[in-house]
Write a protein that holds these residues in place. Structure first.
Motif, PDB file in Angstrom:
ATOM      1  N   CYS A  39       0.850  -1.189   0.000  1.00  0.00           N
ATOM      2  CA  CYS A  39       0.000   0.000   0.000  1.00  0.00           C
ATOM      3  C   CYS A  39       0.889   1.243   0.000  1.00  0.00           C
ATOM      4  O   CYS A  39       1.923   1.259   0.674  1.00  0.00           O
ATOM      5  N   TRP A  92       0.288   3.981   1.364  1.00  0.00           N
ATOM      6  CA  TRP A  92       0.114   4.759   2.595  1.00  0.00           C
ATOM      7  C   TRP A  92       0.602   3.980   3.813  1.00  0.00           C
ATOM      8  O   TRP A  92       1.504   4.400   4.521  1.00  0.00           O
ATOM      9  N   ASN A  93      -0.051   2.847   4.078  1.00  0.00           N
ATOM     10  CA  ASN A  93       0.396   1.946   5.146  1.00  0.00           C
ATOM     11  C   ASN A  93       0.325   2.539   6.542  1.00  0.00           C
ATOM     12  O   ASN A  93       1.060   2.092   7.426  1.00  0.00           O
ATOM     13  N   LYS A  94      -0.531   3.526   6.753  1.00  0.00           N
ATOM     14  CA  LYS A  94      -0.536   4.178   8.066  1.00  0.00           C
ATOM     15  C   LYS A  94      -1.919   4.231   8.721  1.00  0.00           C
ATOM     16  O   LYS A  94      -2.065   4.900   9.742  1.00  0.00           O
ATOM     17  N   CYS A  95      -2.929   3.633   8.125  1.00  0.00           N
ATOM     18  CA  CYS A  95      -4.255   3.655   8.763  1.00  0.00           C
ATOM     19  C   CYS A  95      -4.155   2.919  10.098  1.00  0.00           C
ATOM     20  O   CYS A  95      -3.580   1.825  10.165  1.00  0.00           O
ATOM     21  N   PHE A 154      -6.108   1.233  11.968  1.00  0.00           N
ATOM     22  CA  PHE A 154      -6.759  -0.053  12.223  1.00  0.00           C
ATOM     23  C   PHE A 154      -6.149  -1.183  11.386  1.00  0.00           C
ATOM     24  O   PHE A 154      -6.527  -2.337  11.529  1.00  0.00           O
ATOM     25  N   CYS A 155      -5.218  -0.830  10.487  1.00  0.00           N
ATOM     26  CA  CYS A 155      -4.775  -1.788   9.458  1.00  0.00           C
ATOM     27  C   CYS A 155      -3.327  -2.209   9.683  1.00  0.00           C
ATOM     28  O   CYS A 155      -2.454  -1.375   9.898  1.00  0.00           O
ATOM     29  N   TYR A 178      -0.331  -4.560   5.360  1.00  0.00           N
ATOM     30  CA  TYR A 178       0.908  -4.497   4.571  1.00  0.00           C
ATOM     31  C   TYR A 178       2.088  -3.924   5.351  1.00  0.00           C
ATOM     32  O   TYR A 178       3.085  -3.539   4.762  1.00  0.00           O
ATOM     33  N   ARG A 231      -6.876   3.814  -3.235  1.00  0.00           N
ATOM     34  CA  ARG A 231      -7.033   4.769  -2.131  1.00  0.00           C
ATOM     35  C   ARG A 231      -7.646   6.062  -2.663  1.00  0.00           C
ATOM     36  O   ARG A 231      -7.249   6.556  -3.726  1.00  0.00           O
ATOM     37  N   GLU A 258     -14.030   3.856   4.617  1.00  0.00           N
ATOM     38  CA  GLU A 258     -14.223   3.615   6.058  1.00  0.00           C
ATOM     39  C   GLU A 258     -15.158   4.656   6.663  1.00  0.00           C
ATOM     40  O   GLU A 258     -16.046   4.323   7.444  1.00  0.00           O
ATOM     41  N   LYS A 287      -6.311   8.146   8.160  1.00  0.00           N
ATOM     42  CA  LYS A 287      -6.583   7.574   6.834  1.00  0.00           C
ATOM     43  C   LYS A 287      -5.783   8.287   5.744  1.00  0.00           C
ATOM     44  O   LYS A 287      -5.586   7.736   4.646  1.00  0.00           O
TER      45      LYS A 287
HETATM   46  S1  SF4 Z   1      -6.505   0.328   5.106  1.00  0.00           S
HETATM   47 FE1  SF4 Z   1      -5.047   2.047   4.851  1.00  0.00          FE
HETATM   48  S2  SF4 Z   1      -3.019   1.206   5.302  1.00  0.00           S
HETATM   49 FE2  SF4 Z   1      -4.405  -0.533   5.001  1.00  0.00          FE
HETATM   50  S3  SF4 Z   1      -4.189  -1.079   2.833  1.00  0.00           S
HETATM   51 FE3  SF4 Z   1      -5.928   0.334   2.952  1.00  0.00          FE
HETATM   52  S4  SF4 Z   1      -5.071   2.394   2.637  1.00  0.00           S
HETATM   53 FE4  SF4 Z   1      -3.353   0.992   3.093  1.00  0.00          FE
END
Ligand code: SF4
Length: 385
Positions: A32, A34-37, A39-40, A43, A151, A179, A191
């Motif tokens: 991803c 971004w990789n910073k949400c 709750f996630c 990746y 995204r 979300e 997000k």
């Molecule tokens: S939830 Fe956020 S961090 Fe996770 S894959 Fe989707 S955009 Fe990337």
């Protein structure tokens, strides 16, 4: 000749939407952007990479190789010739077998649908994705549906004209994990997207003639932002009129930043009732002509909240009313049963025998506070994500 020369393999990423269970998976990016949400964790540890067009085309060639092996095995009644199958896979290592079975399953389900992986495929721009799509369709002309995740922040940078080009090259649907449509919630969960970017992205996609499927996460802002989560999302959805709004109830997993917020006292968990109220508010305040509400994940408490946002609104709100007409104890009982995948509707509780009901009621009564109950339900939910 070694196995690699005999059977070239192709990349397969980790996730796809449930609606793509029988699709061909073609990985064009990894991870991803971004990789910073909060709750996630999907990746984390994976560096984002957009693969070169040449390497993706090699993967498509490998898929063609397996398709040529798989096609003769599929009989006119749709079943597989098991004897020949055992001969074909005997020459493959486990990685090649995984590729082969993905292609076989895809062809057995018509060979018409493709999902492009991973988390933000639309980051592959400047004609590169168009090139990939054209090559894929040349190799497999039967394909009639190609979908992808994107995204909102990346999607908002693409013009309606570019979406037209992507549609003409074969892209038919984009999924995006919004979300929430509330700026407060989006900021809280980090997000990296605003409601205005979501709206711009959605309008351009729709103007480009591509189907748009967005995800709403009831409960993700916690109790403090519960109402904003629903109302902000209703506003964004009304502005865009996406083709699908898919419910994904939040499950806050240990090892995520959102769980740390909870441990630090910055997030009070929404109860299941709070999450259902969010859906109720969303349904009441979102006004769209053709949007479909989908509840296509086991994580949702009331999976039969499905239908057209306009025509089926009263039916869906009726399902919520039915749930809230239960006593406090019965709502807990329903939640417990649902989290063990034992019910799908309130009416299913009637199937419980008297002894079992008493035993489960005791379990429900033994948890004294709503807060403790919400924590237990969250823990059960995390098993599904
Ligand atoms: S939830 Fe956020 S961090 Fe996770 S894959 Fe989707 S955009 Fe990337």
């Amino acid at each position: 000749m070694n196995n690699e020369e005999q059977h070239p393999t192709f990349r397969i990423g980790p996730i796809r939407p449930p609606s793509e269970a029988n699709s061909l998976l073609l990985q064009v990016t990894q991870g991803c952007t971004w990789n910073k949400c909060k709750f996630c964790e999907l990746y984390r540890g994976t560096k984002f990479q957009a693969f070169s067009v040449e390497s993706i085309k090699r993967d498509i060639d490998a898929i063609e190789h397996y398709a040529n092996l798989a096609k003769p095995l599929i009989q006119s009644d749709g079943s597989v010739d098991r004897v020949t199958l055992s001969h074909v896979i005997a020459s493959m290592n486990s990685e090649a077998q995984q590729c082969f079975y993905l292609v076989l399953n895809w062809l057995m389900h018509g060979g018409e649908h493709v999902f492009l992986q991973d988390g933000n495929t639309l980051a592959l721009r400047n004609g590169r994705l168009t090139d990939v799509l054209q090559y894929l369709k040349e190799k497999f002309p039967k394909i009639n549906r190609i979908t992808s995740y994107g995204r909102a922040e990346s999607l908002a940078r693409i013009s309606a004209e570019e979406y037209v080009q992507l549609r003409e090259a074969g892209l038919t649907r984009i999924h995006s994990g919004f979300e929430s449509g509330s700026d407060e919630v989006l900021a809280f969960i980090n997000k990296g997207v605003t409601a205005e970017e979501e709206i711009r992205a959605g309008r351009n996609i729709k103007a480009g003639g591509i189907e748009f499927s967005v995800y709403f996460m009831p409960g993700v802002g916690g109790k403090a932002l519960s109402e904003q989560n629903a109302l902000g999302t209703a506003r964004v959805i009304s502005e865009i009129e996406p083709d699908f709004v898919r419910m994904r109830t939040v499950a806050i997993k240990p090892n995520t930043d959102l769980y740390t917020e909870f441990l630090n006292g910055n997030l009070e968990l929404c109860s299941d009732d709070d999450k259902v109220r969010e859906i109720q508010l969303l349904l009441e305040h979102a006004h769209c002509e053709n949007t479909i509400v989908a509840s296509d994940h086991i994580i949702n408490l009331l999976p039969n909240i499905q239908g057209r946002l306009k025509e089926d609104k009263e039916k869906m709100l009726g399902i919520i009313d039915e749930y809230f007409s239960l006593s406090d104890l019965d709502r807990r009982l329903y939640q417990l049963l649902r989290r063990h995948n034992a019910v799908e509707t309130v009416a299913d509780m009637k199937k419980l025998n008297v002894l079992e009901r008493r035993r489960l009621e005791q379990m429900c009564k033994s948890v004294k506070t709503e807060k403790a109950w919400a924590e237990q339900m969250n823990e059960l939910l995390t098993r599904y994500v």
